[in-house]
Design an enzyme around this catalytic site. Structure first.
Site, PDB file in Angstrom:
ATOM      1  N   LYS A 124       0.729  -1.193  -0.133  1.00  0.00           N
ATOM      2  CA  LYS A 124      -0.076  -0.172  -0.037  1.00  0.00           C
ATOM      3  C   LYS A 124       0.960   1.391   0.128  1.00  0.00           C
ATOM      4  O   LYS A 124       0.435   2.344  -0.549  1.00  0.00           O
ATOM      5  CB  LYS A 124      -0.863  -0.085   1.076  1.00  0.00           C
ATOM      6  CG  LYS A 124      -0.166   0.386   2.667  1.00  0.00           C
ATOM      7  CD  LYS A 124      -1.361   0.342   3.717  1.00  0.00           C
ATOM      8  CE  LYS A 124      -0.678   0.441   5.156  1.00  0.00           C
ATOM      9  NZ  LYS A 124       0.011   1.907   5.119  1.00  0.00           N
ATOM     10  N   ASP A 125       2.240   1.304   0.460  1.00  0.00           N
ATOM     11  CA  ASP A 125       2.973   2.479   0.543  1.00  0.00           C
ATOM     12  C   ASP A 125       3.760   2.511  -0.795  1.00  0.00           C
ATOM     13  O   ASP A 125       4.491   3.651  -0.960  1.00  0.00           O
ATOM     14  CB  ASP A 125       3.938   2.046   1.594  1.00  0.00           C
ATOM     15  CG  ASP A 125       3.436   2.008   3.084  1.00  0.00           C
ATOM     16  OD1 ASP A 125       2.424   2.782   3.158  1.00  0.00           O
ATOM     17  OD2 ASP A 125       3.966   1.597   3.850  1.00  0.00           O
ATOM     18  N   ARG A 178      -7.128   8.915   4.274  1.00  0.00           N
ATOM     19  CA  ARG A 178      -8.364   8.226   4.344  1.00  0.00           C
ATOM     20  C   ARG A 178      -8.937   7.906   5.382  1.00  0.00           C
ATOM     21  O   ARG A 178     -10.218   7.910   5.779  1.00  0.00           O
ATOM     22  CB  ARG A 178      -7.995   6.961   3.377  1.00  0.00           C
ATOM     23  CG  ARG A 178      -9.087   5.995   3.178  1.00  0.00           C
ATOM     24  CD  ARG A 178      -9.180   5.029   4.103  1.00  0.00           C
ATOM     25  NE  ARG A 178      -7.923   4.162   4.095  1.00  0.00           N
ATOM     26  CZ  ARG A 178      -7.746   3.198   5.280  1.00  0.00           C
ATOM     27  NH1 ARG A 178      -8.570   2.989   6.134  1.00  0.00           N
ATOM     28  NH2 ARG A 178      -6.453   2.554   5.337  1.00  0.00           N
ATOM     29  N   ARG A 179      -8.070   7.776   6.422  1.00  0.00           N
ATOM     30  CA  ARG A 179      -8.641   7.335   7.742  1.00  0.00           C
ATOM     31  C   ARG A 179      -9.356   8.635   8.693  1.00  0.00           C
ATOM     32  O   ARG A 179     -10.229   8.499   9.153  1.00  0.00           O
ATOM     33  CB  ARG A 179      -7.295   6.720   8.621  1.00  0.00           C
ATOM     34  CG  ARG A 179      -7.181   5.274   8.280  1.00  0.00           C
ATOM     35  CD  ARG A 179      -5.919   4.720   9.088  1.00  0.00           C
ATOM     36  NE  ARG A 179      -5.429   3.583   8.509  1.00  0.00           N
ATOM     37  CZ  ARG A 179      -4.167   3.093   8.476  1.00  0.00           C
ATOM     38  NH1 ARG A 179      -3.082   3.840   8.983  1.00  0.00           N
ATOM     39  NH2 ARG A 179      -3.810   1.757   8.121  1.00  0.00           N
ATOM     40  N   ARG A 222       2.882  10.662  13.391  1.00  0.00           N
ATOM     41  CA  ARG A 222       4.155   9.757  12.696  1.00  0.00           C
ATOM     42  C   ARG A 222       4.723   9.038  13.706  1.00  0.00           C
ATOM     43  O   ARG A 222       4.487   9.087  14.690  1.00  0.00           O
ATOM     44  CB  ARG A 222       5.204  11.077  12.116  1.00  0.00           C
ATOM     45  CG  ARG A 222       4.754  11.807  10.928  1.00  0.00           C
ATOM     46  CD  ARG A 222       5.013  11.099   9.642  1.00  0.00           C
ATOM     47  NE  ARG A 222       6.193  10.166   9.756  1.00  0.00           N
ATOM     48  CZ  ARG A 222       7.430  10.523   9.353  1.00  0.00           C
ATOM     49  NH1 ARG A 222       7.735  11.914   8.942  1.00  0.00           N
ATOM     50  NH2 ARG A 222       8.533   9.698   8.959  1.00  0.00           N
ATOM     51  N   ARG A 257       3.950   5.241  18.411  1.00  0.00           N
ATOM     52  CA  ARG A 257       2.646   5.672  18.433  1.00  0.00           C
ATOM     53  C   ARG A 257       1.577   5.296  19.550  1.00  0.00           C
ATOM     54  O   ARG A 257       0.782   5.742  20.063  1.00  0.00           O
ATOM     55  CB  ARG A 257       1.834   5.345  16.944  1.00  0.00           C
ATOM     56  CG  ARG A 257       2.562   5.858  15.732  1.00  0.00           C
ATOM     57  CD  ARG A 257       1.821   5.640  14.366  1.00  0.00           C
ATOM     58  NE  ARG A 257       2.695   6.083  13.335  1.00  0.00           N
ATOM     59  CZ  ARG A 257       1.887   6.304  12.119  1.00  0.00           C
ATOM     60  NH1 ARG A 257       0.711   6.276  12.031  1.00  0.00           N
ATOM     61  NH2 ARG A 257       2.574   6.894  11.209  1.00  0.00           N
ATOM     62  N   CYS A 266      -0.826  10.703  -2.484  1.00  0.00           N
ATOM     63  CA  CYS A 266      -0.954  10.148  -1.111  1.00  0.00           C
ATOM     64  C   CYS A 266      -2.054  11.036  -0.167  1.00  0.00           C
ATOM     65  O   CYS A 266      -2.217  10.627   1.322  1.00  0.00           O
ATOM     66  CB  CYS A 266       0.375  10.338  -0.349  1.00  0.00           C
ATOM     67  SG  CYS A 266       0.931  11.952  -0.188  1.00  0.00           S
TER      68      CYS A 266
END
Length: 323
Positions: free
Chosen positions: A98-99, A146-147, A164, A170, A254
């Protein structure tokens, strides 16, 4: 066309038997990257009979701070790895698919897509509350537009801020009170054994190829391509390439809040694509049920046409430069 920028092997190349010589797998040094890379290294070694060693490579994204969108998107992590591959410092690479930008990278092709892990997002909250249970004004951390849109669509009363860092950093930001909760990919948490951090598995669609890994090789490097092709999973590769074909057609950068899921159910593939407004107030969706042998580019063109006719371009920036 089944696979994007895919290695082409000579007839009969796959399955010839073990080949000697150590292969070098280039990887970022983060825990998640090395865990994913080691998983692939073990699989390639078992399938091909060749030993595989990891070669750590530092990317610009690992040393700079700030939002990914301002640094050139998630592709910033891939560039250093790809350049090292082209310089001959390693023989193949593993990425979270996905990246990867969807545009071709000269001299490099996808050699295999192994079995996909979960495609889902999860919520990790400090007090064990689900998304619908969080109090108004709770602070949610995510680095994904998106989130952000999906959280705002479900809970417009929450505060959504960028975040980040690697998975563990996180999680610490939630524990020390900087955030009440964060949204992450389930696959990453489970790959590094952080299953206990999962408060809720979210039911919304996710990013193209989320949960899938892409193994890249130098174009024309038949010996390496032969070894890595042995770990390809057909349904995973088909679904991931279909999702990315839609993303590529959308020209979604992105910073575009786009979700695309393709799921194999027996002899039918179900494809769902969403484009969201950044504030989550609106979305456009296109759905298809198709034969697994349908032409990916043709399907992607039809789906994108439907999304654009529904007003997707009015909701999000679909002319990104990092794609």
């Amino acid at each position: 066309m089944l696979r994007e920028h895919t290695a082409r092997l000579p007839a009969g190349a796959v399955g010839r038997g073990a080949v000697t010589g150590t292969l070098r797998l280039g990887t970022r040094a983060s825990l998640l990257a090395t865990t994913q890379s080691q998983h692939v290294a073990d699989a390639v070694a078992a399938a091909s009979g060749r030993s595989v060693e990891l070669v750590p490579i530092t990317s610009e994204g690992d040393v700079l701070t700030g939002p990914l969108a301002q640094m050139g998107g998630t592709g910033v992590f891939a560039t250093a790895l790809r350049d090292a591959l082209l310089r001959g410092e390693c023989d193949f690479l593993v990425h979270s698919m996905k990246d990867l930008p969807t545009a071709p990278y000269p001299g490099i092709v996808v050699g295999a897509v192994p079995v996909r892990a979960s495609r889902r997002d999860i919520l990790h909250s400090r007090d064990g509350l689900d998304l619908d249970e969080l109090p108004a004004g709770a602070r949610i951390g995510t680095g994904s537009p998106r989130r952000v849109a999906q959280v705002r669509a479900r809970r417009p009363d929450l505060v959504v801020d960028g975040i980040r860092g690697n998975v563990d950093s996180r999680l610490r930001k939630v524990a020390d009170g900087q955030y009440d909760a964060i949204v992450l990919a389930e696959a990453g948490l489970r790959r590094i054994g952080r299953d206990a951090a999962i408060t809720q598995v979210l039911d919304w669609p996710t990013s193209a190829a989320q949960g899938a890994l892409a193994v890249e090789v130098r174009d024309g490097d038949t010996a390496v391509a032969e070894a890595v092709a042995l770990i390809e999973d057909g349904p995973t590769a088909h679904a991931a390439h279909l999702e990315r074909a839609v993303l590529r057609r959308l020209e979604a950068g992105c910073a575009a809040p786009v979700a695309i899921d393709a799921v194999h159910l027996g002899d039918v593939v179900t494809l769902v694509a969403h484009v969201y407004a950044e504030d989550g107030s609106r979305s456009v969706v296109a759905e298809r049920r198709l034969d697994p042998h349908a032409d990916l580019d043709a399907v992607a063109a039809e789906v994108v046409a439907e999304l654009l006719e529904g007003g997707a371009a009015d909701l999000a920036d679909l002319a990104g430069t990092s794609r």
